[in-house]
Design a protein around this motif. Structure first.
Motif, PDB file in Angstrom:
ATOM      1  N   VAL A 107       0.822  -1.202   0.000  1.00  0.00           N
ATOM      2  CA  VAL A 107       0.000   0.000   0.000  1.00  0.00           C
ATOM      3  C   VAL A 107       0.861   1.260   0.000  1.00  0.00           C
ATOM      4  O   VAL A 107       0.390   2.341   0.315  1.00  0.00           O
ATOM      5  N   ALA A 141       1.187  15.615   6.621  1.00  0.00           N
ATOM      6  CA  ALA A 141       0.817  16.008   5.257  1.00  0.00           C
ATOM      7  C   ALA A 141       0.503  17.497   5.210  1.00  0.00           C
ATOM      8  O   ALA A 141      -0.267  17.969   4.391  1.00  0.00           O
ATOM      9  N   SER A 218      -0.464   8.174  -5.827  1.00  0.00           N
ATOM     10  CA  SER A 218      -1.159   6.999  -5.344  1.00  0.00           C
ATOM     11  C   SER A 218      -0.170   5.842  -5.258  1.00  0.00           C
ATOM     12  O   SER A 218       1.013   5.997  -5.583  1.00  0.00           O
ATOM     13  N   VAL A 219      -0.660   4.710  -4.813  1.00  0.00           N
ATOM     14  CA  VAL A 219       0.219   3.577  -4.579  1.00  0.00           C
ATOM     15  C   VAL A 219       1.070   3.248  -5.809  1.00  0.00           C
ATOM     16  O   VAL A 219       0.574   3.229  -6.925  1.00  0.00           O
TER      17      VAL A 219
ATOM     18  N   GLY D  48      -5.393   8.000  10.013  1.00  0.00           N
ATOM     19  CA  GLY D  48      -4.091   8.656   9.981  1.00  0.00           C
ATOM     20  C   GLY D  48      -3.373   8.531   8.653  1.00  0.00           C
ATOM     21  O   GLY D  48      -2.361   9.190   8.430  1.00  0.00           O
ATOM     22  N   ARG D  49      -3.882   7.679   7.765  1.00  0.00           N
ATOM     23  CA  ARG D  49      -3.220   7.523   6.459  1.00  0.00           C
ATOM     24  C   ARG D  49      -3.706   8.613   5.502  1.00  0.00           C
ATOM     25  O   ARG D  49      -4.863   9.034   5.573  1.00  0.00           O
ATOM     26  N   PRO D  50      -2.828   9.041   4.569  1.00  0.00           N
ATOM     27  CA  PRO D  50      -3.269  10.016   3.563  1.00  0.00           C
ATOM     28  C   PRO D  50      -4.397   9.410   2.717  1.00  0.00           C
ATOM     29  O   PRO D  50      -4.364   8.222   2.401  1.00  0.00           O
ATOM     30  N   TYR D  52      -5.205   9.521  -0.339  1.00  0.00           N
ATOM     31  CA  TYR D  52      -4.957   8.959  -1.670  1.00  0.00           C
ATOM     32  C   TYR D  52      -4.372   7.550  -1.620  1.00  0.00           C
ATOM     33  O   TYR D  52      -4.210   6.913  -2.637  1.00  0.00           O
ATOM     34  N   GLU D  53      -4.036   7.084  -0.418  1.00  0.00           N
ATOM     35  CA  GLU D  53      -3.611   5.688  -0.306  1.00  0.00           C
ATOM     36  C   GLU D  53      -4.813   4.764  -0.125  1.00  0.00           C
ATOM     37  O   GLU D  53      -4.666   3.544  -0.147  1.00  0.00           O
ATOM     38  N   SER D  56      -5.913   1.664  -2.669  1.00  0.00           N
ATOM     39  CA  SER D  56      -5.074   0.464  -2.597  1.00  0.00           C
ATOM     40  C   SER D  56      -5.163  -0.216  -1.247  1.00  0.00           C
ATOM     41  O   SER D  56      -5.154  -1.436  -1.152  1.00  0.00           O
ATOM     42  N   LEU D  57      -5.235   0.601  -0.212  1.00  0.00           N
ATOM     43  CA  LEU D  57      -5.353   0.028   1.126  1.00  0.00           C
ATOM     44  C   LEU D  57      -6.661  -0.749   1.249  1.00  0.00           C
ATOM     45  O   LEU D  57      -6.709  -1.874   1.743  1.00  0.00           O
ATOM     46  N   ALA D 166      -3.071  -1.217  -8.771  1.00  0.00           N
ATOM     47  CA  ALA D 166      -2.935   0.133  -8.243  1.00  0.00           C
ATOM     48  C   ALA D 166      -3.242   1.157  -9.336  1.00  0.00           C
ATOM     49  O   ALA D 166      -2.899   2.312  -9.238  1.00  0.00           O
ATOM     50  N   VAL D 169      -6.896   5.227  -9.310  1.00  0.00           N
ATOM     51  CA  VAL D 169      -6.402   6.206  -8.350  1.00  0.00           C
ATOM     52  C   VAL D 169      -7.463   7.279  -8.141  1.00  0.00           C
ATOM     53  O   VAL D 169      -8.349   7.445  -8.972  1.00  0.00           O
ATOM     54  N   PRO D 170      -7.362   7.998  -7.048  1.00  0.00           N
ATOM     55  CA  PRO D 170      -8.272   9.127  -6.880  1.00  0.00           C
ATOM     56  C   PRO D 170      -8.136  10.070  -8.076  1.00  0.00           C
ATOM     57  O   PRO D 170      -7.019  10.398  -8.477  1.00  0.00           O
ATOM     58  N   GLN D 390      -5.213  18.070   6.635  1.00  0.00           N
ATOM     59  CA  GLN D 390      -4.036  17.659   5.866  1.00  0.00           C
ATOM     60  C   GLN D 390      -4.356  16.497   4.926  1.00  0.00           C
ATOM     61  O   GLN D 390      -3.464  15.914   4.318  1.00  0.00           O
ATOM     62  N   ARG D 392      -5.650  13.593   5.853  1.00  0.00           N
ATOM     63  CA  ARG D 392      -5.485  12.279   6.478  1.00  0.00           C
ATOM     64  C   ARG D 392      -6.838  11.776   6.976  1.00  0.00           C
ATOM     65  O   ARG D 392      -7.634  12.540   7.517  1.00  0.00           O
TER      66      ARG D 392
END
Lengths: 240, 549, 165, 474
Positions: A107, A141, A218-219, D48-50, D52-53, D56-57, D166, D169-170, D390, D392
């Motif tokens: 990820v 960020a 992105s990933v 807590g993750r951005p 745009y991940e 995939s997450l 992947a 994407v956004p 931010q 997240r």
């Protein structure tokens, strides 16, 4: 600086006869001869720190191991860059790095473009034998263009060095020590609030992992350009 | 100060002191101060005033007498009587007895092996002179070596004497001091620097502190001689901020030495110039490592750098730099004064002279001692240390702090010198010596040291930063009774990795406490792992409740 | 909060800044006097606050991140104000062997603080020291500047109780 | 003698679940439960993750329908960014989504359920699987394997990786379609259509054999919910609107904005399972029972939207006068949807802009909350995120198809157990039917519990005192 011509040393690396100037390191000479020695902290153009310990090599006649990135060549030296012992140490060091952060390649925006990942692949690491330490780290960020994800930081300090030595801003440094060491911008404030950051992005491009990345990637999209550093360094030298 | 002026000053001081019939010394080093020796001193002074004997009795604050656990200590110079655990209320009795019999109630053991077996070179003035008065140091022969070296010897000659003495670095690794000096002396480049490492970081070691608190001029004199020998004009004492008393006395001593021109310009009437500044450490064990110490003196994070280049070639601000620790410098004045051969006559073949040890832990006399190299551990622990209290059995002696190892009972008759200790998997280190009896769990001890290394790791190199943390986790798992044999294997692999791949001495030696306990006390590890018990009863192992079928 | 970089004018009229200024002047405002200056600030103000760090950074011309990095590398420096009373427990080997873990447990049970923490009322800070160099007195502690030795858990807590009355 | 039958682990479904059947003293079934014994983890994990991940997450929730999560997640991210993604990008996402539905449906029908249908519910469990099918009916097995491969191959050729691409994407997709890719995909479609038509043929001919199963396999009135396309046809990408019909086929709610899901969907919690029970708020819990997925979709739409599929759809709707109620017909609906997906994919690939390089919109987040909805193979999938300044993730909620069907699955298990399970003489074939009805819903338990990885399921036989009398593990 003396103007006397540099003396040339002849030595053996992995049983090959090679030569190098006296101020060159084992790593320099090995790379000139396409002998691959892994490293994560070393970047030509930045001051060497010898901290990742992946470039350790054997020198015949000494039981000690030597970091190739800072060990100067000597006449008659016989260097071994590949051995079972070195491979096992390098693997363990990488496994320690994986256990110490939260590196989930699948990820990660740097998936496929990550020096940590590709070193692990090259050394045939398919599982980590040490328990993961799962530190609870944050993602910052706040910067308009970039993100720092401390979970993926291996503390190689490339960002600290390129920012201080090349850009001259010294926005980055390291705080704390041991396992609580982190990279910080200015007074450990949000990167976006930094008054010294010029947003040049050199740190991002030199980061070997997905710790410093461009926003919105992105990933697996974050591939980095490293060519600018030799360019800047050689242009500066030319101007002298 | 020229040699003539020096002689005059000494004569004046001697005459002043000889006016007193009695000299009563009260220890004012940190150990005794913490048991209120300052109040004892004040009480004695009051008592003498009360009796109107100011002109015949001198009360002198002196440095460490060694028996720190029995403080406050008071000694009477003329009779050699030592009083221990003295209280302010005892003052009248002590003063009254100056002409008669000693006060039996508080009399300490002045003829015990504790005193008779020791040989004092480094500590020869400790407990005898007033550390706050340079005159007292001068009276005991202080700065005469420096004067002699500056006026009678060339740098090469003094290096030769140090070389001949066989003195080895007292900070840890035991590198030959003479060789180090000659390397710095020969190194191209200037200026050159001399640094005294007084960042005594080993837990369980307080030799340097005692020397600085009790006899600071001796260290300054050693540094000045070294500066002359290697050609340096600036020196630094890097001292722990945790030692405020030592810092105060050191700074006072520097001021006095400058005033009398033992430091500064035109020292001893020669053209030699040398200044010393104090730099404070700030709580980082890794700064005992030379390159990290240099970084710290430069005002930066105490991160070590790969060697070579060695500080002798490129040290402080890239200049050739000599680094020795407090005890090493404290040996210099006697060597310069009495000659290298004299020093080499003490000790063993490869380890010359004496060594100061901080004897602590489960031992009757927890003290600061100085013994000739080659004395056995048994003599140290049982003769000088008085053995193990409470009828317990000795289990091990830990030497060398977090970089050292645990030596088990069966090796007590080995002579204490650099080589023998290395052979046993430990090191001389700076001289901490912790005695452990059967109430100590060796796995727990290994965990204690690993916690130390983990939190003192600067974090720069990966094996030390992460490896020590993983090792600590594994040891913790073992002490909780949750580990299996595969964990032990992983622990041993990590020891091998961290020892061989770490950047600096801290990491390279961090596995030593684990390796040495594994070597001699593997059965204790196995008890924790296989039988889920802690033989010493230290580790709280929760036995899983039986599941009834 | 941004002090003009390179300025030697103190951030406030607090007279204590003169002590800090004098220390820096003594070292010629050289960047390598950073640690010495931080010692002075801590001695003067009790801890290193952000304002002080920024001022020192500017006056000595040391990058902000480097100042922060140094201040957090050395455990002697506090970035937060300490309690009115401080108990420094020695965790050196001799003290450990002679029972410091039990003392720390007793303090935690009584005051709910671990080494490095301050009671919520800001009254007592508990600090652990690597070694006080008072191994002969093990287990030892420094309580508000006084070294006390041969402690037991009960005695330690009793001494701390005098601070809470 | 009273008993509780526990089927644990359930086989041939995705994930880990357990069925408990309570039988009384007379051996008759009193009650039955379908449990999920896994903790939901993903919503916490992503905090807590951005943002745009996230696609995939989130795709890591499931190894079977990662693309569905990609779609819903990417759409939620589009909403956070506040962008309308370029139409070619949307079409490429649609193609990938269709391909994934083909492979997921093929897996469900051929690999998991067709052994029951072709070999019989009472066949030897040792051979009642895809391998047994291969021996007994190699043609069907081969068809199933091929069809699933098509789907996987298309996903792979678009995303670069079969399982967790992947590429989505956004803002769109991160690479345009090449001519080679398009032609390769187009070349696969005719054979796929042949396979699915052949399969529909034998399936319809065999329906007669399963009259009893059709009668009791979760055959009860409920509402049906799902997204329909802008023209009220099948729309998996989910950019039409939500429609809800009742058991008679009457429209209860139409043109519902899925972003208002919290207004009409409630989530009830039961202590014996980690899987929540979404219900239709106006009717309350548990009366607000509804079904999603292939059966629901065919009950909702006016038409499919492609010629061959529309013919099959017309025939399907003649099964019953109102909505088709038997959950057995999930299988039937699934086959029709495969046909539709193949045809629809072909239509999209012939779109004039499909090779356009304009496939992605870039933007920083402009909204602090985003909802993305897509029709996953198993039904409506909702991803709902909130972010801080931010970008997240600070909060995430996922409503998964299997969750919507939770009430219905429980009721279906009880219905089948009552009809087939006799606690006095327990036979494997009885329990297999209990499992088979669950398989008809094709629940994806790794998805619905958001646990990482897939685990099997068990059946417990439980007496009135709650004691486990028998347990079935295979």
């Amino acid at each position: 600086m003396s103007t006397a011509p540099a003396r040339v040393k002849t030595l053996k690396i992995d049983d090959r006869d090679v030569s190098g100037r006296e101020e060159e390191t084992i790593l320099d000479v090995a790379r000139q001869n396409r002998i691959n020695i892994p490293t994560l902290c070393h970047v030509p153009g930045l001051s060497p720190v010898g901290s990742c310990r992946l470039c350790l090599v054997e020198i015949k006649g000494s039981p000690k191991l030597f970091p190739a990135c800072v060990t100067l060549v000597r006449e008659g030296m016989e260097v071994v860059t590949k051995s079972e012992r070195l491979a096992s140490y390098r693997k363990m060091i990488l496994e320690l790095l994986f256990s110490d952060g939260n590196h989930i390649c699948a990820v990660c925006v740097s998936n496929g473009n990550c020096e940590l990942q590709s070193l692990a692949q090259n050394l045939g690491i398919d599982s980590i034998r040490f328990p993961y330490r799962f530190p609870k780290l944050t993602v910052d960020a706040s910067h308009q263009r970039f993100v720092v994800d401390h979970n993926r930081c291996i503390l190689c300090a490339r960002c600290v060095r390129v920012c201080g030595e090349v850009e001259g801003a010294h926005t980055w440094d390291l705080m704390g020590r041991g396992t609580s060491m982190r990279i910080i911008s200015d007074m450990n404030e949000a990167w976006g609030d930094s008054e010294t950051c010029t947003s040049c992005g050199k740190c991002v491009q030199l980061c070997p992992t997905g710790a410093l990345v461009e926003k919105g990637k992105s990933v697996a999209e974050m591939s980095k350009k490293k060519g600018f550093l030799p360019y800047i360094v050689s242009m500066r030298e030319g101007r002298r | 100060m020229t040699p003539e002026e020096l002689t005059n000053t000494i004569t004046t001081e001697r005459e002043t002191q000889e006016k007193f019939k009695h000299h009563v010394c009260v220890c004012v080093a940190a150990g005794c101060l913490s048991s209120q020796s300052d109040k004892v001193k004040a009480a004695l002074e009051d008592e003498i005033k009360r009796q109107g004997r100011e002109h015949e009795c001198q009360i002198k604050g002196v440095g460490c007498m060694g028996l720190c656990a029995a403080g406050p200590l008071v000694s009477v110079e003329e009779t050699g009587t030592l009083y221990q655990e003295v209280k302010p209320e005892d003052a009248a009795e002590v003063v009254a007895s100056l002409e008669g019999q000693p006060v039996a109630r508080i009399k300490g053991p002045s003829e015990a092996p504790f005193f008779t077996r020791q040989v004092k070179i480094v500590l020869e003035n400790c407990g005898k002179i007033d550390p706050n008065r340079i005159e007292d140091y001068l009276l005991s022969g202080g700065y005469q070596s420096l004067t002699k070296v500056l006026t009678e010897m060339t740098p090469a000659q003094i290096i030769e004497e140090v070389y001949k003495s066989g003195l080895r670095g007292r900070g840890g690794a035991g590198y030959p001091t003479g060789l180090k000096w000659s390397t710095v002396a020969k190194a191209p480049g200037s200026p050159k620097y001399v640094i005294c490492n007084a960042d005594e970081g080993d837990p369980g070691a307080f030799m340097d502190r005692s020397v600085l608190e009790s006899d600071p001029h001796r260290v300054l004199e050693g540094m000045a001689i070294a500066a002359y020998a290697v050609g340096a004009s600036q020196g630094y004492v890097y001292v722990r901020a945790e030692y405020p008393l030592a810092i105060e006395r050191l700074q006072n001593a520097i001021k006095q030495a400058r005033r009398l021109r033992f430091l500064g310009i035109d020292i001893c009437g020669t053209t030699f110039n040398f200044n010393i500044d104090v730099r404070l450490g700030a709580g980082a064990f890794v700064c005992g490592e030379e390159t990290a110490l240099i970084a710290s003196v430069e005002g930066r994070r105490g991160n070590p750098k790969p060697r070579p280049p060695y500080p002798a070639e490129a040290g402080l601000w890239g200049c050739p730099t000599l680094i020795n620790n407090v005890e090493t410098f404290a040996n210099i004045a006697p060597i310069a004064g009495r000659g290298g051969n004299w020093y080499a006559s003490i000790g063993t073949e490869k380890s010359k002279g004496t060594k100061v040890f901080a004897l602590a832990g489960r031992v009757a006399n927890t003290d600061l001692i100085e013994v000739p190299m080659g004395m056995t551990l048994r003599e140290i622990v049982f003769d000088i240390g008085g053995g193990i209290p409470d009828g317990k059995r000795l289990k091990a002696v830990q030497t060398g702090g977090p970089s050292g190892g645990c030596i088990p009972e069966q090796f007590l008759d080995m002579p204490v010198d650099y080589e023998s200790l290395n052979k046993l998997g430990s090191i001389m280190g700076s001289g901490g010596m912790i005695v452990m009896d059967e109430t100590s769990c060796m796995v727990d001890v290994a965990k204690y040291f690993m916690e130390f290394c983990m939190s003192e790791s600067c974090g720069k190199c990966v094996p030390c930063r992460v490896g020590t943390a993983q090792m600590y986790d594994l040891l913790h798992k073992i002490t909780e009774g949750k580990a299996g044999l595969e964990d032990l294997e992983m622990l041993e692999d990590l020891c091998d990795l961290v020892r061989n791949t770490s950047l600096c001495g801290l990491g390279q030696s961090a596995p030593n406490p684990v390796l040495s306990t594994l070597r001699y006390f593997r059965d204790e590890y196995m008890e924790h792992i296989v039988n889920k018990t802690c033989p010493a009863g230290i580790c709280k192992i929760k036995v899983p409740t039986e599941v009834t079928a | 909060m941004w002090t003009e970089f390179g300025s030697t004018t103190p951030p406030s009229s607090d007279t204590r800044w003169r002590i800090v200024g004098a220390a820096m002047r003594k070292h010629g405002y050289r960047p390598n006097a950073l640690i010495e200056t931080l010692h002075t600030v801590q001695e003067t103000f009790g801890y290193l606050d952000e304002q002080a760090l920024r001022f020192v950074a500017g006056a000595l011309r040391v990058p902000l991140s480097q100042v922060y990095g140094v201040a957090t590398f050395y455990h002697f420096f506090n970035l937060k104000p300490q309690g009115r009373h401080t108990c420094v427990i020695c965790t050196g080997t001799a003290c450990y062997i002679k029972g410091v873990p039990a003392i720390l447990t007793a303090i935690e049970e009584t005051y709910g603080i671990k080494p490095g923490e301050t009671t919520s009322d800001g009254n007592i800070s508990l600090v652990s020291a690597r070694c006080l160099g008072s191994c002969g007195l093990a287990p030892a502690a420094v309580m508000d500047g006084d070294v006390v030795g041969k402690l037991t858990p009960l005695e330690t807590v009793n001494r701390m109780r005098r601070w809470t009355k | 003698m009273a008993k509780k039958i526990v089927i644990d682990p359930l086989t041939r479904i995705e994930g880990h679940g357990k069925i408990t059947i309570h039988v009384g003293d007379d051996g008759m079934v009193n009650n039955a439960f379908f449990h999920i014994g896994q903790v939901r983890g993903f919503e916490k994990l992503c905090e807590g993750r951005p943002f745009y991940e996230m696609p995939s997450l989130m795709a890591r929730i499931c190894g079977i329908c990662p693309v569905s999560h990609l779609m819903a997640s990417a759409k939620a991210c589009d909403a956070l960014m506040g962008v309308r993604i370029p139409e070619p990008g949307a079409n490429l996402r649609r193609i990938m989504n269709l391909a994934q539905i083909i492979q997921s449906h093929a897996l469900s029908f051929f690999h998991l359920s067709s052994p029951d249908l072709l070999l019989g519910m009472d066949a030897d469990p040792q051979t009642r699987n895809i391998f047994g099918l291969m021996a007994a009916n190699p043609g069907v097995a081969r068809d199933g394997i091929r069809l699933r491969q098509y789907g996987q191959e298309i996903v792979e050729s678009l995303g670069g990786k079969r399982i967790h691409p992947a590429w989505v994407v956004p803002g769109g997709v991160n690479a345009p379609l090449s001519v080679e890719q398009r032609d390769r995909i187009l070349s696969l479609i005719p054979e796929g259509i042949d396979v699915i038509l052949r399969t529909l043929g034998w399936f319809k001919r065999g329906l007669e054999k399963y009259r009893e199963e059709i009668r009791v396999f979760g055959n009860f009135p409920t509402m049906f919910l799902g997204m329909v396309s802008a023209s009220a046809g099948l729309g998996f990408y989910g950019d039409g609107w939500l429609r809800i019909v009742d058991s008679t086929g009457n429209i209860v709610a139409d043109h519902v904005d899925p972003r208002t899901y919290q207004d009409f969907l409630g989530e009830a919690v039961e202590p014996w399972t980690y899987l929540k029970f979404p219900y239709y708020k106006p009717l309350g819990y548990p009366e607000g029972i509804y079904r999603v997925g292939p059966l629901a979709r065919l009950n909702l739409v006016n038409h499919c939207g492609s010629p061959l599929a529309d013919q099959e759809f017309a025939e399907f709707r003649t099964l019953e006068r109102g909505a088709v109620l038997s959950s057995f017909h999930y299988h039937y609906a699934r086959l029709i949807e495969i046909l539709f997906c193949l045809e629809k994919m072909e239509q999209l690939l012939h779109h004039k802009d499909i090779l356009s390089k304009h496939v992605r919109a870039f933007a920083a987040p402009n909204n602090d909350e985003g909802i993305g909805v897509a029709e996953a193979p198993r039904g409506t999938l909702i991803h709902h995120y909130k972010i801080d300044d931010q970008g997240r993730i600070i909060w995430a909620n996922l409503i998964i198809a299997t969750g919507h069907n939770n009430l219905a699955m429980n009721r279906a298990v009880l219905q089948v157990a009552r009809r087939f399970v006799d606690g006095n003489k327990l036979q494997e074939g009885m329990l297999n039917r209990v499992e088979a009805v669950i398989r008809a819903y094709d629940p994806c338990l790794s998805c619905s519990t958001h646990a990482v990885g897939q685990m099997p399921l068990t059946i417990d036989l439980v007496g009135p005192e709650g004691e486990v009398l028998d347990q079935l593990r295979r």
